[in-house]
Design a protein around this motif. Structure first.
Motif, short mmCIF file in Angstrom:
data_model
loop_
_atom_site.label_atom_id
_atom_site.label_comp_id
_atom_site.label_asym_id
_atom_site.label_seq_id
_atom_site.Cartn_x
_atom_site.Cartn_y
_atom_site.Cartn_z
N GLU A 6 50.19 4.55 -39.57
CA GLU A 6 51.13 4.97 -38.52
C GLU A 6 51.58 6.42 -38.69
OE1 GLU A 6 55.16 3.59 -36.17
OE2 GLU A 6 54.42 2.35 -37.81
N PRO A 7 51.96 6.85 -39.92
CA PRO A 7 52.34 8.25 -40.05
C PRO A 7 51.20 9.21 -39.69
CG PRO A 7 53.12 7.02 -41.95
CD PRO A 7 52.22 6.10 -41.16
N ALA A 8 49.98 8.92 -40.11
CA ALA A 8 48.84 9.78 -39.79
C ALA A 8 48.60 9.82 -38.28
CB ALA A 8 47.59 9.31 -40.53
N PHE A 9 48.70 8.67 -37.63
CA PHE A 9 48.53 8.61 -36.18
C PHE A 9 49.52 9.54 -35.48
CE2 PHE A 9 50.00 6.90 -32.12
CZ PHE A 9 48.81 6.86 -31.41
N TRP A 10 50.79 9.45 -35.86
CA TRP A 10 51.81 10.24 -35.19
C TRP A 10 51.71 11.72 -35.53
CZ3 TRP A 10 53.61 8.71 -30.95
CH2 TRP A 10 53.86 7.36 -30.71
N VAL A 11 51.34 12.07 -36.76
CA VAL A 11 51.17 13.48 -37.12
C VAL A 11 50.02 14.08 -36.33
CG1 VAL A 11 50.50 15.05 -38.98
CG2 VAL A 11 52.26 13.31 -39.40
N LEU A 26 57.78 16.87 -37.58
CA LEU A 26 58.77 15.81 -37.78
C LEU A 26 59.54 15.52 -36.49
CD1 LEU A 26 59.56 14.31 -40.43
CD2 LEU A 26 61.46 15.91 -40.59
N LYS A 27 59.99 16.57 -35.83
CA LYS A 27 60.74 16.42 -34.58
C LYS A 27 59.85 15.86 -33.47
CE LYS A 27 63.80 18.98 -31.49
NZ LYS A 27 63.72 17.89 -30.57
N ARG A 28 58.62 16.34 -33.34
CA ARG A 28 57.71 15.87 -32.29
C ARG A 28 57.37 14.39 -32.48
NH1 ARG A 28 57.78 16.59 -27.94
NH2 ARG A 28 55.58 16.27 -27.47
N VAL A 29 57.20 13.96 -33.71
CA VAL A 29 56.91 12.54 -33.97
C VAL A 29 58.04 11.68 -33.42
CG1 VAL A 29 56.73 10.79 -35.79
CG2 VAL A 29 55.35 12.87 -35.91
N GLY A 30 59.27 12.06 -33.69
CA GLY A 30 60.42 11.33 -33.16
C GLY A 30 60.43 11.32 -31.64
N THR A 37 59.75 5.99 -34.36
CA THR A 37 59.19 6.39 -35.64
C THR A 37 59.94 7.61 -36.13
OG1 THR A 37 57.01 5.54 -35.08
CG2 THR A 37 57.11 7.15 -36.85
N SER A 38 60.50 7.48 -37.31
CA SER A 38 61.21 8.59 -37.95
C SER A 38 60.64 8.73 -39.35
CB SER A 38 62.70 8.26 -38.00
OG SER A 38 63.39 9.29 -38.67
N LEU A 39 59.84 9.77 -39.54
CA LEU A 39 59.22 9.98 -40.85
C LEU A 39 60.18 10.62 -41.82
CD1 LEU A 39 55.73 11.43 -39.79
CD2 LEU A 39 56.32 9.06 -40.32
N ARG A 40 60.14 10.17 -43.05
CA ARG A 40 60.89 10.85 -44.11
C ARG A 40 60.13 12.13 -44.45
NH1 ARG A 40 62.70 6.13 -48.32
NH2 ARG A 40 63.92 4.96 -46.79
N VAL A 41 60.83 13.10 -44.94
CA VAL A 41 60.20 14.38 -45.28
C VAL A 41 59.10 14.17 -46.31
CG1 VAL A 41 60.61 16.66 -46.30
CG2 VAL A 41 62.24 15.72 -44.66
N THR A 42 59.35 13.33 -47.30
CA THR A 42 58.32 13.09 -48.33
C THR A 42 57.08 12.44 -47.72
OG1 THR A 42 59.43 11.02 -48.92
CG2 THR A 42 59.93 12.97 -50.27
N THR A 43 57.27 11.51 -46.79
CA THR A 43 56.14 10.86 -46.12
C THR A 43 55.38 11.87 -45.28
OG1 THR A 43 57.32 8.75 -46.05
CG2 THR A 43 55.48 9.03 -44.50
N LEU A 44 56.11 12.72 -44.57
CA LEU A 44 55.47 13.74 -43.74
C LEU A 44 54.56 14.63 -44.58
CD1 LEU A 44 55.08 15.42 -41.13
CD2 LEU A 44 57.02 16.78 -41.91
#
Length: 115
Positions: A6-11, A26-30, A37-44
């Protein structure tokens, strides 16, 4: 072709519209996910690093802003191809579910196997 996390898809989705630096991704994903979907900075940053290693994204520029390095990323043709395939896979799954949710005779009823 493997499915994306999911994080890779949204990035990749965020970068499909054009290059962005990390905070903008990070902002665009939200925004793109409607806030779901709200990614943590470390996940991003772990996701960005992994996608870069897989050559699905690349660094377009690096600059220092307020004493901190800022990288701008863009999706590669390979990343765009993988995102396209993932979007088609997800759409096919959603269509299959929608067909099954339509009112009317289901296969089991048509075969007389339901009680």
């Amino acid at each position: 072709m493997p499915s994306l996390t999911e994080p890779a898809f949204w990035v990749l989705t965020a970068l499909a519209e054009g290059p962005h630096h990390g905070y903008a991704v990070l902002k665009r994903v939200g925004d793109l996910s409607g806030g779901e979907t709200s990614l943590r900075v470390t996940t991003l940053y772990a996701t960005l690093e992994r996608l870069e290693q897989q050559q699905l994204i690349g660094v377009v520029s690096e600059e220092v802003v307020d004493g901190r390095a800022r990288r701008t990323y863009e999706i590669t043709p390979e990343g765009r191809g993988l995102l396209t395939a993932e979007a088609e896979r997800l759409l096919a799954r959603a269509r299959a579910a929608q067909r099954q949710l339509q009112p009317g005779p289901q296969l089991g009823r048509a075969l007389g196997t339901t009680s």
